[in-house]
Design an enzyme around this catalytic site. Structure first.
Site, PDB file in Angstrom:
ATOM      1  CB  VAL A 100     -29.492  68.610 -42.136  1.00 31.74           C
ATOM      2  CG1 VAL A 100     -29.062  67.851 -43.384  1.00 31.74           C
ATOM      3  CG2 VAL A 100     -30.980  68.417 -41.881  1.00 31.74           C
ATOM      4  CB  ALA A 101     -25.021  69.518 -43.046  1.00 27.49           C
ATOM      5  CE  LYS A 102     -23.797  73.281 -35.707  1.00 22.60           C
ATOM      6  NZ  LYS A 102     -23.201  73.600 -34.392  1.00 22.60           N
ATOM      7  N   GLY A 103     -21.752  73.979 -42.157  1.00 23.81           N
ATOM      8  CA  GLY A 103     -20.733  74.331 -43.134  1.00 23.81           C
ATOM      9  C   GLY A 103     -20.119  75.673 -42.805  1.00 23.81           C
ATOM     10  CB  SER A 104     -17.350  77.521 -44.412  1.00 19.15           C
ATOM     11  OG  SER A 104     -17.821  77.458 -45.752  1.00 19.15           O
ATOM     12  CG  PHE A 105     -20.730  80.245 -46.865  1.00 15.26           C
ATOM     13  CD1 PHE A 105     -20.620  81.620 -46.966  1.00 15.26           C
ATOM     14  CD2 PHE A 105     -19.818  79.458 -47.518  1.00 15.26           C
ATOM     15  CE1 PHE A 105     -19.616  82.193 -47.733  1.00 15.26           C
ATOM     16  CE2 PHE A 105     -18.808  80.023 -48.284  1.00 15.26           C
ATOM     17  CZ  PHE A 105     -18.708  81.395 -48.389  1.00 15.26           C
ATOM     18  CB  THR A 107     -26.458  75.675 -39.203  1.00 10.12           C
ATOM     19  OG1 THR A 107     -25.241  76.073 -38.571  1.00 10.12           O
ATOM     20  CG2 THR A 107     -26.942  74.382 -38.587  1.00 10.12           C
ATOM     21  CB  VAL A 108     -28.580  72.380 -43.488  1.00  5.81           C
ATOM     22  CG1 VAL A 108     -29.887  71.882 -44.104  1.00  5.81           C
ATOM     23  CG2 VAL A 108     -27.752  73.120 -44.526  1.00  5.81           C
ATOM     24  CG  ASP A 216     -20.461  71.500 -53.050  1.00  3.92           C
ATOM     25  OD1 ASP A 216     -19.258  71.307 -52.856  1.00  3.92           O
ATOM     26  OD2 ASP A 216     -21.299  71.492 -52.137  1.00  3.92           O
TER      27      ASP A 216
END
Length: 328
Positions: A100-105, A107-108, A216
């Site tokens: 779904v998404a990747k972030g700094s904290f 992965t979804v 956010d």
């Protein structure tokens, strides 16, 4: 991790720490050498908690012996009780459908729960990164806050657990987000803007009534190093309202984008009596019964997700998949 912080009780310490410009210092994180060596002590009352939750095994590294015979490693104890340990058989019921998404904290992932025959979103966070960035308390608070929330326009928290390397946060799955939809469609009809705006207002007012600030909420400006810099960037961002908009809509945007916060719309009753929302019921139950046609059409055109192989051990087998994931 996440974008929600709470202003009440002990969680006020988080906001105070950030105002001082320092990292959150978590007492549990001190003594890093003992963490990496895996040496820990038994958590008091853990046996009772374990019996209440009906867990019967710890993980493969415990060789499925009763928990009372094993001291809990500190690398596990640090994340309790917000992130309990789940049996391997529970993790084997999960199949990854996509990224779904990747972030700094973290992965979804889009995940199919074969037992419930339902699709969820699972946020996967590295334990090592949480400790390296001193965000353990923030990570725990995000879960605690999500457990307090019960609103039709907010993702519901399904489950949380920990593996040997990762923390897992399972939530209800949403097929798209507003920004992605905006990027795909290009321009929303005014009626749809009104509907989305009412939903957003209701959610933010609900969170504020609980003493929760959502940090956010995106604004179309360049990313900054922290929230203070982002606030300054948004405050000084110039905006131009199209002359083609109707007077009520233009008036709403002027009040929302006003650089002086004292002159902005801030309270629910201000929106309820605003000319742009005339005739709209600020009722979540009624709003859910108003389908947006172009949203439904966008969902119908999406390809069906591919299925991946089931996992013998979700946590251990996850590493290559986080790098080479199929899109959701």
């Amino acid at each position: 991790m996440g974008g929600v912080s709470c202003r009440q009780g002990q969680q006020t310490q988080v906001a105070a720490s950030r105002k001082q410009g320092g990292n959150i210092q978590v007492p549990w994180v001190q003594g890093r050498k003992s963490l990496w060596s895996g040496v820990g002590t038994m958590r008091s009352g853990l046996e009772e908690l374990w019996e209440l939750q009906g867990h019967q095994c710890l993980h493969q590294e415990t060789l499925e012996k009763p928990l009372s015979e094993w001291p809990v490693p500190q690398f596990i104890d640090l994340f309790l009780p917000e992130f309990p340990v789940r049996p391997i058989r529970r993790q084997q019921q999960l199949k990854i459908l996509g990224l779904v998404a990747k972030g700094s904290f973290g992965t979804v992932l889009k995940v199919l729960d074969c037992a419930q025959k339902a699709v969820f979103a699972v946020k996967v966070v590295s334990k090592v990164k949480v400790l390296q960035k001193d965000t353990l308390r923030q990570c725990k608070e995000e879960v605690s806050i999500q457990r307090q929330i019960n609103h039709p326009f907010v993702h519901s928290l399904g489950d949380t657990w920990q593996g040997k390397r990762h923390l897992f946060i399972m939530c209800s799955y949403c097929s798209t987000d507003l920004y992605s939809l905006w990027s795909a469609v290009g321009c929303f009809p005014e009626a749809s803007v009104r509907l989305f705006a009412v939903e957003l207002v209701l959610v933010l007012c609900y969170l504020h009534d609980l003493g929760i600030i959502h940090r956010d909420v995106k604004f179309p400006v360049a990313a900054e190093r922290d929230h203070v810099a982002m606030l300054a960037s948004v405050t000084h961002c110039d905006s131009e309202i199209p002359v083609s908009l109707k007077k009520e809509f233009s008036f709403l945007l002027q009040e929302l984008l006003c650089q002086n916060p004292l002159h902005r719309l801030r309270y629910l009753h201000h929106f309820q009596v605003h000319p742009f929302f005339r005739g709209v019921a600020f009722d979540p139950e009624l709003l859910q019964k108003q389908p947006v046609n172009f949203v439904m059409e966008t969902q119908d055109t999406q390809t069906s997700p591919l299925e991946s192989m089931p996992f013998k051990d979700f946590d251990c087998d996850l590493e290559p998949f986080l790098v080479h994931s199929i899109p959701a």
